[in-house]
Design a protein around this motif. Structure first.
Motif, PDB file in Angstrom:
ATOM      1  N   MET A 223       0.776  -1.179  -0.123  1.00 36.96           N
ATOM      2  CA  MET A 223       0.039  -0.113   0.004  1.00 36.96           C
ATOM      3  C   MET A 223       0.488   1.312   0.379  1.00 36.96           C
ATOM      4  O   MET A 223       2.075   1.230   1.067  1.00 36.96           O
ATOM      5  CB  MET A 223      -1.333   0.184   1.329  1.00 36.96           C
ATOM      6  CG  MET A 223      -2.012  -0.529   1.869  1.00 36.96           C
ATOM      7  SD  MET A 223      -3.740  -0.929   0.310  1.00 36.96           S
ATOM      8  CE  MET A 223      -3.897   0.391   0.691  1.00 36.96           C
ATOM      9  N   THR A 224       0.316   2.416  -0.832  1.00 35.64           N
ATOM     10  CA  THR A 224       1.243   3.352  -0.666  1.00 35.64           C
ATOM     11  C   THR A 224       0.255   4.527  -0.730  1.00 35.64           C
ATOM     12  O   THR A 224      -0.977   4.694  -0.282  1.00 35.64           O
ATOM     13  CB  THR A 224       1.943   3.492  -1.538  1.00 35.64           C
ATOM     14  OG1 THR A 224       1.415   4.015  -3.411  1.00 35.64           O
ATOM     15  CG2 THR A 224       3.248   2.849  -2.485  1.00 35.64           C
ATOM     16  N   ARG A 225       0.764   5.833  -0.576  1.00 38.63           N
ATOM     17  CA  ARG A 225       0.386   7.123  -0.043  1.00 38.63           C
ATOM     18  C   ARG A 225      -0.262   7.801  -0.877  1.00 38.63           C
ATOM     19  O   ARG A 225       1.262   7.830  -1.885  1.00 38.63           O
ATOM     20  CB  ARG A 225       1.076   8.148   1.016  1.00 38.63           C
ATOM     21  CG  ARG A 225       0.929   9.158   2.024  1.00 38.63           C
ATOM     22  CD  ARG A 225       1.745   9.622   2.716  1.00 38.63           C
ATOM     23  NE  ARG A 225       2.704  10.070   1.926  1.00 38.63           N
ATOM     24  CZ  ARG A 225       3.639  11.011   1.307  1.00 38.63           C
ATOM     25  NH1 ARG A 225       2.911  12.312   1.295  1.00 38.63           N
ATOM     26  NH2 ARG A 225       4.557  11.402   1.151  1.00 38.63           N
ATOM     27  N   VAL A 226      -1.318   8.489  -1.144  1.00 35.22           N
ATOM     28  CA  VAL A 226      -1.085   9.441  -2.325  1.00 35.22           C
ATOM     29  C   VAL A 226       0.118  10.889  -2.257  1.00 35.22           C
ATOM     30  O   VAL A 226      -0.314  11.776  -0.777  1.00 35.22           O
ATOM     31  CB  VAL A 226      -2.349  10.047  -2.483  1.00 35.22           C
ATOM     32  CG1 VAL A 226      -2.568  11.248  -3.263  1.00 35.22           C
ATOM     33  CG2 VAL A 226      -3.763   8.965  -3.693  1.00 35.22           C
ATOM     34  N   GLN A 227       1.112  10.909  -2.936  1.00 30.80           N
ATOM     35  CA  GLN A 227       1.992  11.547  -2.890  1.00 30.80           C
ATOM     36  C   GLN A 227       1.245  13.708  -3.058  1.00 30.80           C
ATOM     37  O   GLN A 227       2.001  13.980  -3.729  1.00 30.80           O
ATOM     38  CB  GLN A 227       3.348  11.651  -3.693  1.00 30.80           C
ATOM     39  CG  GLN A 227       3.655   9.843  -3.558  1.00 30.80           C
ATOM     40  CD  GLN A 227       4.241   9.412  -2.521  1.00 30.80           C
ATOM     41  OE1 GLN A 227       5.720  10.003  -2.579  1.00 30.80           O
ATOM     42  NE2 GLN A 227       3.897   8.643  -1.111  1.00 30.80           N
TER      43      GLN A 227
END
Ligand code: NCD
Length: 307
Positions: A223-227
């Motif tokens: 999962m990743t954060r919206v940058q």
């Protein structure tokens, strides 16, 4: 002298040696307590960081060395207009190795060209983040026991997320790794990842929008954060920021032995209710990051464990 600017700077065999060293460190921390006595790492962080900077510092302290550096461009001479190439010439007189994070893609590469000490890329803009990748590889290898034969889902901001780009670059070198790239259309992986990394290496991948449908086939969910800091306007960020939220209901769709990774920091994309699920591995990942950075510092400084 070697630098680490891109995950591909190390061969598959070198990565294996590095992960083996990191695993030995994990099991015998005291055995490494003095291998870097008298050595210094400079952490040059022109962009915010908690984990990466502190894990480099913890890694060097665990090895018996010491640390110096700065944690924002505003508190360095960059604020007076000093170039990266001048700064690194200076730092080469103060430290034995350095880790640099910079908002501009390629800044650590420029530094390496003017440096007389090893330079580690600790994240350059939306480009690469090789030490997060080493951390991710150690986490996957420790949890699954392998780096091949798996289906990896990457979810969220695949366009600006440098950890995603570096991880894909690194994993395409292992046999039978498939990718499911889960993002809204606006945040798909950059063209060069799709064409020059995935298609050029004949790697099976799907680009999809629906996380629920992808879940059952995954061995790893990254999962990743919206940058937010790399968006051109706040409106787009607000529209896209909560496009995926992993919660208990979604975890029910996953395999019993799927693991959830996240480079952190998390914003909303993983609900805290998932934290106690045994498959949630993102806090264990942080611990592996220290061991892997210890192994990396030793490798670049050509330091060995005493027999
Ligand atoms: C990542 C980064 O800086 O790219 N954080 C980290 O180093 N663990 C991910 C992020 O900021 O979203």
């Amino acid at each position: 002298m070697r630098h680490l600017l891109n995950p591909l700077d190390f061969s598959v065999e070198e990565i294996q040696n590095l992960l083996d060293l990191a695993a030995d460190i994990e099991h015998d921390l005291p055995g490494y307590a003095h291998v870097c006595d008298g050595k210094k790492i400079a952490t040059l962080f022109y962009e915010p960081s908690t984990r990466t900077r502190l894990s480099f510092e913890a890694a060097m302290l665990n090895l018996g060395g010491s640390v110096l550096g700065f944690s924002s461009a505003a508190s360095s001479s960059a604020a007076k207009g000093e170039s990266v190439s001048d700064t690194i010439r200076m730092i080469s007189c103060y430290a034995d190795i350095c880790a640099m994070r910079h908002p501009k893609e390629g800044a650590p590469l420029v530094a390496s060209l003017h440096s007389s000490i090893p330079v580690i890329n600790a994240g350059d803009g939306g480009h690469q983040h090789p030490t997060q990748t080493l951390t991710d590889l150690m986490t996957i290898r420790s949890l699954l026991g392998r780096l091949d034969n798996m289906t990896v889902g990457l979810c969220g901001d695949l366009k600006f997320g440098r950890t995603v780009h570096s991880l894909i670059n690194a994993l395409v070198r292992y046999p039978n790794v498939k990718f499911v790239l889960i993002s809204p259309p606006e945040l798909r992986v950059p063209e060069y990842i799709r064409e020059d990394v995935l298609k050029a290496n004949n790697i099976p991948f799907q680009e999809v929008g629906n996380l629920d449908e992808a879940m059952p086939q995954l061995d790893i969910l990254y999962m990743t954060r919206v940058q937010r800091e790399r968006f051109f306007n706040e409106e787009d960020y607000i529209r896209l920021k909560d496009c995926y939220i992993l919660d208990k209901a979604k975890m029910k769709l996953a395999k019993e032995h799927m693991f959830v990774l996240h480079p952190l920091p998390r914003v909303n994309e993983i609900s805290v209710e998932v934290d106690n699920d045994p498959r949630a591995a993102y806090f264990r990942q942080v611990q592996y990051g220290v061991y892997v950075r210890m192994a990396l510092i030793m490798t670049l400084l050509e330091v060995k464990k005493p027999c």
